[in-house]
Scaffold this motif. Sequence first.
Motif, PDB file in Angstrom:
ATOM      1  N   LEU A  51      -9.010 -11.261 -14.090  1.00  0.00           N
ATOM      2  CA  LEU A  51      -7.754 -11.578 -13.501  1.00  0.00           C
ATOM      3  C   LEU A  51      -6.608 -11.012 -14.388  1.00  0.00           C
ATOM      4  N   TRP A  52      -6.668 -11.540 -15.615  1.00  0.00           N
ATOM      5  CA  TRP A  52      -5.689 -11.194 -16.606  1.00  0.00           C
ATOM      6  C   TRP A  52      -5.639  -9.363 -16.916  1.00  0.00           C
ATOM      7  N   ILE A  53      -6.975  -8.865 -16.956  1.00  0.00           N
ATOM      8  CA  ILE A  53      -6.964  -7.275 -17.170  1.00  0.00           C
ATOM      9  C   ILE A  53      -6.318  -6.971 -15.798  1.00  0.00           C
ATOM     10  N   ARG A  54      -6.869  -7.435 -14.430  1.00  0.00           N
ATOM     11  CA  ARG A  54      -6.247  -6.684 -13.116  1.00  0.00           C
ATOM     12  C   ARG A  54      -4.857  -6.914 -13.328  1.00  0.00           C
ATOM     13  N   ASP A  55      -4.138  -7.856 -13.753  1.00  0.00           N
ATOM     14  CA  ASP A  55      -2.847  -8.149 -13.889  1.00  0.00           C
ATOM     15  C   ASP A  55      -1.948  -7.066 -14.628  1.00  0.00           C
ATOM     16  N   LEU A  56      -2.630  -6.733 -15.759  1.00  0.00           N
ATOM     17  CA  LEU A  56      -1.878  -6.025 -16.602  1.00  0.00           C
ATOM     18  C   LEU A  56      -1.918  -4.508 -15.895  1.00  0.00           C
ATOM     19  N   PHE A  57      -2.981  -4.231 -15.095  1.00  0.00           N
ATOM     20  CA  PHE A  57      -2.760  -2.755 -14.664  1.00  0.00           C
ATOM     21  C   PHE A  57      -2.250  -2.741 -13.245  1.00  0.00           C
ATOM     22  N   THR A  58      -1.716  -3.923 -12.638  1.00  0.00           N
ATOM     23  CA  THR A  58      -1.127  -4.068 -11.378  1.00  0.00           C
ATOM     24  C   THR A  58       0.381  -3.222 -11.401  1.00  0.00           C
ATOM     25  N   THR A  59       0.517  -2.310 -10.374  1.00  0.00           N
ATOM     26  CA  THR A  59       1.406  -1.475 -10.262  1.00  0.00           C
ATOM     27  C   THR A  59       2.754  -2.352 -10.146  1.00  0.00           C
ATOM     28  N   ARG A  60       4.061  -2.159 -10.829  1.00  0.00           N
ATOM     29  CA  ARG A  60       5.106  -3.064 -10.806  1.00  0.00           C
ATOM     30  C   ARG A  60       6.148  -2.244 -10.052  1.00  0.00           C
ATOM     31  N   PRO A  61       7.146  -2.765  -9.343  1.00  0.00           N
ATOM     32  CA  PRO A  61       8.101  -1.660  -8.635  1.00  0.00           C
ATOM     33  C   PRO A  61       9.108  -1.198  -9.874  1.00  0.00           C
TER      34      PRO A  61
END
Length: 303
Positions: A51-61
Amino acid sequence: MSDERDTHELPTPSLWPIGFAIGVACVLVGLVVSVPVLIVGAAIAIVFGILWIRDLFTTRPAPAAPGPAVAPEPRTATVADLAAPVDRATFLSAATIGVGGLIGAAVTLPVLGFAVLPSFEGDRVKTHDVNLGPITNFPEGEFVIATFMDDPDEGEVSRRTAFIRNNGRTDAGVPSFTTIYSRCVHLGCPVQPNGPIDESAKKDVNGVELRPVLAASFGCPCHGGLYDSEGNRFAGPPVRSLDRFEFSIKNGDLILGRTFSVGHVEGTGAKAQISRYYKAFPGVHVDGVERILYPIPTPGSTG
Ligand code: FES
């Protein structure tokens, strides 16, 4: 001239690192306490780590343009997003965490291995078969003290003592022997038979010393542990019954094999029901709720 530091959006706070840290803590505790805790900790660490890694790569607006405030729509990264080049800050965050994790693993895993793994290896006493000679050396219903070297190459340090009683035959017609190991299951002192030893009937068979004894019970001189004639503890600090040797009969000789641990013995002699467990260190419970609560060998226990 633009300044990236001014325009880059800081990552939003996340709880995933905390969950990951809790998982790692459970793994470390589990290494010492029990395997189930270790497995649960590993599962927590993996889930929160992903979840942490996924969060890091989540596209932000992108930063909002001047004008009326519009709530940005967070969205989860797609495969295409993950395949796209990452920005420098995200790359540096991931690289820092990755390199930090690798350095931490390289430093801690060898230390943990040397410190913790011996607790899971069990007790390796007794690896060689020992021939105690013809079963006729063991009168039915009487204990004989057998003293022998477990491994002659190791010399006197491998000398062991067993209390052997010929129980005759079981209801199924199989020869039955009580084969108690003399090591106290409190801290490892040598247990003594409570009864007179017939030194005049001492024999030496294949380097094994045999001495008949009238043993009604066994006692430990170190802290007063007492065991009945089946090896069940009935007084003092020992935590389980005395360990036993496996045995077999080959060409009429009694052969002792490996040792194993015993929770409790129901009944006596040829009718005894033995709750058998893998070899455990002295001071370690092998059954009951104590097995879970006190899994670590008592400091100072010896092989
Ligand atoms: S070592 Fe036997 S009672 Fe403590």
